[in-house]
Design a protein around this motif. Structure first.
Motif, mmCIF file in Angstrom:
data_model
loop_
_atom_site.group_PDB
_atom_site.id
_atom_site.type_symbol
_atom_site.label_atom_id
_atom_site.label_comp_id
_atom_site.label_asym_id
_atom_site.label_seq_id
_atom_site.Cartn_x
_atom_site.Cartn_y
_atom_site.Cartn_z
ATOM 1 N N TYR A 1 0.823 -1.206 0.000
ATOM 2 C CA TYR A 1 0.000 0.000 0.000
ATOM 3 C C TYR A 1 0.858 1.258 0.000
ATOM 4 O O TYR A 1 0.407 2.324 -0.429
ATOM 5 N N VAL A 2 2.083 1.150 0.506
ATOM 6 C CA VAL A 2 3.101 2.186 0.338
ATOM 7 C C VAL A 2 4.415 1.470 0.051
ATOM 8 O O VAL A 2 4.581 0.294 0.394
ATOM 9 N N PRO A 3 5.364 2.137 -0.582
ATOM 10 C CA PRO A 3 6.642 1.476 -0.869
ATOM 11 C C PRO A 3 7.294 0.918 0.390
ATOM 12 O O PRO A 3 7.374 1.595 1.413
ATOM 13 N N GLY A 4 7.709 -0.339 0.301
ATOM 14 C CA GLY A 4 8.363 -0.994 1.425
ATOM 15 C C GLY A 4 7.443 -1.785 2.313
ATOM 16 O O GLY A 4 7.908 -2.583 3.132
ATOM 17 N N ALA A 5 6.135 -1.604 2.164
ATOM 18 C CA ALA A 5 5.204 -2.300 3.052
ATOM 19 C C ALA A 5 5.260 -3.817 2.885
ATOM 20 O O ALA A 5 4.914 -4.556 3.808
ATOM 21 N N GLU A 6 5.705 -4.272 1.715
ATOM 22 C CA GLU A 6 5.767 -5.724 1.502
ATOM 23 C C GLU A 6 6.812 -6.392 2.382
ATOM 24 O O GLU A 6 6.787 -7.613 2.549
ATOM 25 N N THR A 7 7.710 -5.622 2.978
ATOM 26 C CA THR A 7 8.746 -6.193 3.844
ATOM 27 C C THR A 7 8.325 -6.261 5.301
ATOM 28 O O THR A 7 9.086 -6.762 6.139
ATOM 29 N N LEU A 8 7.147 -5.760 5.626
ATOM 30 C CA LEU A 8 6.679 -5.805 7.009
ATOM 31 C C LEU A 8 6.536 -7.250 7.466
ATOM 32 O O LEU A 8 6.138 -8.126 6.683
#
Length: 220
Positions: free
Chosen positions: A164-171
């Motif tokens: 949903y924002v850049p980098g959120a896939e790494t949460l």
């Protein structure tokens, strides 16, 4: 939230979503049967009050409204000023009072105040360090207080398809977290815990769902 560098992007995302956020049945609780289903759940989870309730990631305030209607003293926190504006307006329209603060739900800007209940729905997937943030939340509760986490794994929502924002896939919990994993993270921090499955009750969601949805209810 993921990190301070992304705060502006996260705020912008949720500000943009605020105007239509309540169109989802379980967000706006506009259908009488959906609203009643959530009111019944809150009544079963929250001890008799009035209580001081902290709603972290309160969004447009639908659950805050239900808690206020039940006679509790509500404080809501959300990073999005637009969401907070909708929450304030929602309670005002109902003739109820509540305090709503713009701030990071992971570290609510409530100072040294302690609460009887901390309520969180569909937010833990945004936490960058879940263990630390869960400990922070539990530290906001009075002895004997109640932690309520309404969560799931969002297989139907597509939450894991694109960040949903850049980098959120790494949460750590991008796309949601299963009940067993969340319960395992919370259990060492509390004195008692139970998990309630919620996916089988279509009234809660405005439709039948097949992904995992549940609540973790814990006592400090």
């Amino acid at each position: 939230m993921p990190n301070s560098a992304n705060t502006a992007a996260i705020t912008a995302y949720w500000d943009a979503a605020a105007a239509r956020f309540d169109e989802e049945p379980d967000h706006g609780l506009r259908a009488p049967e959906t609203r009643a289903a959530w009111a019944d759940l809150l009544g079963s989870w929250l001890p008799a009050g009035p209580l001081d309730v902290l709603d972290v990631g309160c969004g447009t305030g639908s659950l805050s409204l239900l808690a206020a209607e039940a006679g509790h003293r509500v404080t809501g926190v959300d990073l999005s000023p637009q969401m907070v504006g909708h929450a304030r307006a929602k309670l005002a329209a109902a003739g109820l009072t509540g305090r709503f603060l713009v701030g990071d739900a992971a570290a609510p800007p409530t100072g040294d105040q302690r609460f009887d209940v901390l309520l969180c729905r569909h937010l833990v997937w945004t936490l960058p360090s879940p263990g630390a943030e869960l400990g922070e939340w539990i530290g906001r509760l009075r002895p004997g207080g109640t932690l309520v986490l309404v969560e799931g794994r969002w297989g139907e929502s597509g939450a894991s398809a694109a960040p949903y924002v850049p980098g959120a896939e790494t949460l750590p919990w991008a796309g949601g977290v299963g009940a067993d994993e969340l319960a395992a993270a919370v259990r060492p921090l509390v004195t008692a815990l139970r998990v309630e499955p919620l996916g089988g009750d279509a009234a809660l969601w405005g439709r039948a769902v097949t992904d995992e949805r549940y609540a973790v209810i814990a006592t400090v």
